[in-house]
Design a protein around this motif. Structure first.
Motif, PDB file in Angstrom:
ATOM      1  N   ASP A  16      29.758 -28.495 -34.579  1.00 26.19           N
ATOM      2  CA  ASP A  16      30.005 -28.601 -33.144  1.00 26.19           C
ATOM      3  C   ASP A  16      30.330 -30.051 -32.809  1.00 26.19           C
ATOM      4  O   ASP A  16      29.521 -30.946 -33.063  1.00 26.19           O
ATOM      5  CB  ASP A  16      28.766 -28.115 -32.384  1.00 26.19           C
ATOM      6  CG  ASP A  16      29.097 -27.696 -30.972  1.00 26.19           C
ATOM      7  OD1 ASP A  16      28.306 -28.012 -30.065  1.00 26.19           O
ATOM      8  OD2 ASP A  16      30.138 -27.040 -30.766  1.00 26.19           O
ATOM      9  N   LEU A  17      31.501 -30.317 -32.253  1.00 27.66           N
ATOM     10  CA  LEU A  17      31.930 -31.690 -31.997  1.00 27.66           C
ATOM     11  C   LEU A  17      31.922 -32.000 -30.511  1.00 27.66           C
ATOM     12  O   LEU A  17      31.979 -31.097 -29.670  1.00 27.66           O
ATOM     13  CB  LEU A  17      33.339 -31.914 -32.567  1.00 27.66           C
ATOM     14  CG  LEU A  17      33.486 -31.735 -34.075  1.00 27.66           C
ATOM     15  CD1 LEU A  17      34.932 -31.924 -34.498  1.00 27.66           C
ATOM     16  CD2 LEU A  17      32.597 -32.716 -34.839  1.00 27.66           C
ATOM     17  N   ASP A  18      31.851 -33.295 -30.191  1.00 22.04           N
ATOM     18  CA  ASP A  18      31.890 -33.715 -28.789  1.00 22.04           C
ATOM     19  C   ASP A  18      32.801 -34.920 -28.641  1.00 22.04           C
ATOM     20  O   ASP A  18      33.445 -35.355 -29.610  1.00 22.04           O
ATOM     21  CB  ASP A  18      30.470 -34.006 -28.272  1.00 22.04           C
ATOM     22  CG  ASP A  18      29.763 -35.099 -29.055  1.00 22.04           C
ATOM     23  OD1 ASP A  18      28.525 -35.004 -29.232  1.00 22.04           O
ATOM     24  OD2 ASP A  18      30.422 -36.062 -29.494  1.00 22.04           O
ATOM     25  N   LEU A  20      32.261 -38.001 -28.395  1.00 19.90           N
ATOM     26  CA  LEU A  20      31.955 -39.204 -29.171  1.00 19.90           C
ATOM     27  C   LEU A  20      32.426 -39.100 -30.618  1.00 19.90           C
ATOM     28  O   LEU A  20      32.872 -40.079 -31.200  1.00 19.90           O
ATOM     29  CB  LEU A  20      30.437 -39.481 -29.162  1.00 19.90           C
ATOM     30  CG  LEU A  20      29.824 -40.132 -27.922  1.00 19.90           C
ATOM     31  CD1 LEU A  20      28.449 -40.695 -28.271  1.00 19.90           C
ATOM     32  CD2 LEU A  20      30.687 -41.245 -27.375  1.00 19.90           C
ATOM     33  N   ASN A  21      32.301 -37.922 -31.204  1.00 15.29           N
ATOM     34  CA  ASN A  21      32.564 -37.826 -32.643  1.00 15.29           C
ATOM     35  C   ASN A  21      33.795 -37.019 -33.015  1.00 15.29           C
ATOM     36  O   ASN A  21      34.086 -36.851 -34.204  1.00 15.29           O
ATOM     37  CB  ASN A  21      31.331 -37.268 -33.379  1.00 15.29           C
ATOM     38  CG  ASN A  21      30.893 -35.922 -32.867  1.00 15.29           C
ATOM     39  OD1 ASN A  21      31.702 -35.151 -32.364  1.00 15.29           O
ATOM     40  ND2 ASN A  21      29.600 -35.625 -32.985  1.00 15.29           N
ATOM     41  N   LYS A  24      36.678 -39.103 -34.849  1.00 20.11           N
ATOM     42  CA  LYS A  24      36.141 -39.710 -36.061  1.00 20.11           C
ATOM     43  C   LYS A  24      35.868 -38.688 -37.155  1.00 20.11           C
ATOM     44  O   LYS A  24      35.895 -39.023 -38.342  1.00 20.11           O
ATOM     45  CB  LYS A  24      34.814 -40.412 -35.731  1.00 20.11           C
ATOM     46  CG  LYS A  24      34.969 -41.561 -34.795  1.00 20.11           C
ATOM     47  CD  LYS A  24      33.600 -42.142 -34.444  1.00 20.11           C
ATOM     48  CE  LYS A  24      33.720 -43.121 -33.320  1.00 20.11           C
ATOM     49  NZ  LYS A  24      32.430 -43.771 -33.042  1.00 20.11           N
ATOM     50  N   THR A  25      35.586 -37.460 -36.758  1.00 24.08           N
ATOM     51  CA  THR A  25      35.279 -36.435 -37.747  1.00 24.08           C
ATOM     52  C   THR A  25      36.562 -35.749 -38.226  1.00 24.08           C
ATOM     53  O   THR A  25      36.736 -35.505 -39.419  1.00 24.08           O
ATOM     54  CB  THR A  25      34.285 -35.411 -37.164  1.00 24.08           C
ATOM     55  OG1 THR A  25      33.192 -36.104 -36.568  1.00 24.08           O
ATOM     56  CG2 THR A  25      33.743 -34.500 -38.247  1.00 24.08           C
TER      57      THR A  25
END
Lengths: 251, 251
Positions: A16-18, A20-21, A24-25
């Motif tokens: 699960d990404l948001d 902030l990341n 970068k992910t």
């Protein structure tokens, strides 16, 4: 009350990404399949995505499977992230395949149903990855096109060739699959295509019986492998045919 | 009832990993800081981890910040993953720093409190990363050791040097920080170390007043930068000192 995570349908293997990341992910993986959706998704499309995630994780390390939960209440989490990719509550879920960076991506076609098979096709069409039916190996499937219709000598040559492929395989699951492919190749070579229907029935009978979940999975894998041997039209003469005309068997 | 995700303290920037994607995600990043914990963590340690995540995301792309939720009920999700690293409910949370792969890792010392500052120190000690106080720039902090005690000519030389560093900075937040460093360097050069105390008081007064949250953050960043100029003992003579002996000022 919005569904909470303890009741929500889980998506094992999904990250699960948001805001902030996200970037970068995404950049860390050769490919990323991302589903932009409501914050606590559920239902057929979400379940299909979860099933796809499990299938993908069995066969590749190169594909990040991720979700982004967009809230249109409270702190509006990830709303801006959704807007970057023009996803909002009018078109949830939005499924995107990123090709190693946040600028190169392909959108899952809106007119296609979100099913496991369609997601697998979407990946095969847009990447060098192949996520086939559970248990299948791409190079074996490709080599076995029209196998049942080939002459015996050709079949034996293929058996020898795929034995070499088998020796290169690293993962135990892959070696197990290769063993099944080779067994079916030999049986079809020895007994003809009738083996296909008999074995399919035999495996289905076992699977419907009292067997453990793990055994059911294994039987389904064998059935999936057997599918690779299906031919639409049998053009090869069977050894026991009394006439010279080969029996045409429409399947 | 177990706390659900909609009530749980969020961990913005944290990626939640499971048995399917743990290894595959860890290997994609130069460093990964992982907190193994209960499935819906809350409390001081979790909040500190979340605050650390936000701080880290401001300054680096190289560190994955992740959580693994281990359930000891239901389907026992991630229990095996916890066992790999010898984490269970007797020693939650277990915090590990991975160095690019799942075999090389350092455990956050069990005797240390899980605080933002301790997590930052843990990272600095074990990686080449530096996650300082919000607003601070490592190369500026390092260059400014004992600045207030240096001769004026040395201070001016440092100002020129750090102006060059400033021109190399890419991110707007970093450029803004550099601007504040250089301003303080000039003021201390012109007015002496008394500027430090006056400016600290001035910024604290502003921060305690009616200002927006964004302004509060900006003021705290300036205070953090000002901290880099603090000296324990002032050994330099002030320009207005009537005597030859420099005033010893314990701080």
């Amino acid at each position: 009350l919005a569904p909470n995570n303890s009741w929500a349908i889980s998506c094992t293997g999904c990250v699960d990404l948001d805001e902030l990341n996200f970037d970068k992910t995404i950049v860390r993986f050769p490919y990323s399949l991302v589903k932009f959706d409501i914050a606590f998704p559920y239902g057929e499309k979400h379940e299909a995505f979860g099933a796809f995630s499990k299938a993908a994780h069995k066969v590749t390390d190169e594909l990040l499977i991720a979700t982004v939960g967009i809230k249109d209440y409270g702190e509006l989490e990830n709303k801006a992230l959704g807007e970057r990719f023009k996803v909002d509550d009018k078109n949830f879920p939005g499924i995107y395949l990123f090709l190693g960076n946040v600028k190169e991506y392909v959108q899952f076609p809106a007119h296609l149903d979100v099913t496991v098979d369609n997601l697998k096709s979407f990946i095969s069409s847009n990447t060098q990855l192949y996520i086939g039916r559970d248990g299948c190996l791409k190079q074996f499937n490709d080599a076995l096109k029209d196998y049942a219709n080939k002459e015996s000598a050709q079949q034996l040559a293929l058996i020898a060739e795929l034995k070499k492929e088998q020796s290169k395989l690293q993962k135990p699951e892959e070696q197990k699959s290769a063993k099944a492919y080779l067994l079916f190749m030999r049986k079809i070579n020895e007994q003809g295509y009738s083996f296909h229907e008999e074995e399919t029935k035999r495996l289905l009978r076992l699977k419907a019986g009292k067997v453990t979940e793990a055994k059911k999975v294994e039987l389904q894998q064998k059935l999936n492998i057997l599918e690779a041997f299906r031919v639409n039209k049998l053009t090869k003469a069977t050894e026991s045919a009394p006439t010279t005309a080969p029996p045409a068997k429409e399947l």
